[in-house]
Design a protein around this motif. Sequence first.
Motif, PDB file in Angstrom:
ATOM      1  N   THR A 101      55.529 -37.844  32.593  1.00  0.00           N
ATOM      2  CA  THR A 101      54.735 -37.534  31.399  1.00  0.00           C
ATOM      3  C   THR A 101      54.377 -38.835  30.687  1.00  0.00           C
ATOM      4  O   THR A 101      55.243 -39.668  30.460  1.00  0.00           O
ATOM      5  CB  THR A 101      55.566 -36.663  30.419  1.00  0.00           C
TER       6      THR A 101
ATOM      7  N   TRP B  34      53.643 -41.651  27.946  1.00  0.00           N
ATOM      8  CA  TRP B  34      54.277 -41.946  26.647  1.00  0.00           C
ATOM      9  C   TRP B  34      53.398 -42.924  25.891  1.00  0.00           C
ATOM     10  O   TRP B  34      53.086 -44.010  26.389  1.00  0.00           O
ATOM     11  CB  TRP B  34      55.667 -42.541  26.866  1.00  0.00           C
ATOM     12  N   ASP B  35      52.964 -42.543  24.698  1.00  0.00           N
ATOM     13  CA  ASP B  35      52.156 -43.479  23.918  1.00  0.00           C
ATOM     14  C   ASP B  35      52.757 -43.711  22.531  1.00  0.00           C
ATOM     15  O   ASP B  35      52.069 -44.087  21.590  1.00  0.00           O
ATOM     16  CB  ASP B  35      50.700 -42.999  23.817  1.00  0.00           C
TER      17      ASP B  35
ATOM     18  N   ALA C 190      61.110 -42.402  20.160  1.00  0.00           N
ATOM     19  CA  ALA C 190      61.103 -43.326  21.296  1.00  0.00           C
ATOM     20  C   ALA C 190      62.483 -43.404  21.951  1.00  0.00           C
ATOM     21  O   ALA C 190      62.601 -43.389  23.181  1.00  0.00           O
ATOM     22  CB  ALA C 190      60.650 -44.717  20.838  1.00  0.00           C
TER      23      ALA C 190
ATOM     24  N   ARG D 192      63.079 -40.310  23.898  1.00  0.00           N
ATOM     25  CA  ARG D 192      62.302 -40.348  25.148  1.00  0.00           C
ATOM     26  C   ARG D 192      63.002 -41.222  26.204  1.00  0.00           C
ATOM     27  O   ARG D 192      63.098 -40.862  27.374  1.00  0.00           O
ATOM     28  CB  ARG D 192      60.904 -40.910  24.840  1.00  0.00           C
TER      29      ARG D 192
ATOM     30  N   GLU E 119      64.420 -39.962  29.811  1.00  0.00           N
ATOM     31  CA  GLU E 119      63.886 -40.504  31.061  1.00  0.00           C
ATOM     32  C   GLU E 119      64.948 -41.256  31.869  1.00  0.00           C
ATOM     33  O   GLU E 119      64.987 -41.148  33.101  1.00  0.00           O
ATOM     34  CB  GLU E 119      62.709 -41.444  30.746  1.00  0.00           C
TER      35      GLU E 119
END
Length: 207
Positions: free
Chosen positions: A20, A22-23, A42, A45, A49
Amino acid sequence: MTAETLFDLAEFEREAVAATAWDGAPLAYTTSYYSPAELDAAFDRYRAEFGGFGCIPRSHMWHRNSYNQGERAATADGHELHMFYADAWCKEADHDHSADPLPGGGRYQAVCPGCAWHVISERENDAVEAWHDHALPGWRSLPIMPRPAAAATDEKKARAAAAKWCAANYPAEWQRPGSPVRTIRGPHGGRHVESRSPFGGYDLAAD
Ligand SMILES: [Zn+2]
Ligand SMILES: [Zn+2]
């Protein structure tokens, strides 16, 4: 399920996260401004991950203190303090930071999201003080509270004594939510402590 199946499932979930895009905030050490919510997202995330094991030394990312989920302080006029930490040194054999070197050591960041204000320092107390300069200018002139007689042996009595002392000695405009208290600590108690003033603000070591 066997342990092996569970492991495969965790691995599968991580791969799904990795696929997916990530921005959000960088999944690395950064000195740019990001809101506390962006820093939290962040770090979540990264752990989704790459897993939670070794996430602090390996990611070098900003995270909240695990004991108190990040110190908070707030004033009535909208300033908030969110404290973050990062391991800005590296002992990982498989890392190469030569393109974007880490500053070394631990780093402390105070963030005031309402103002998009932040400061990064080598010492935790410096970040806490910088936030007080930002949100509560004038705090350095507050009277220093003498060591209460009850001291640390009885927390309840110490808090009551501190409230009484502040009521008697603080200027009226400082008797408000988020105001800090400045205290004498002695040689081994120099850390500024969150949520320990009679107003819900910091207990700032004055020596
Ligand atoms: Zn602010
Ligand atoms: Zn590294």
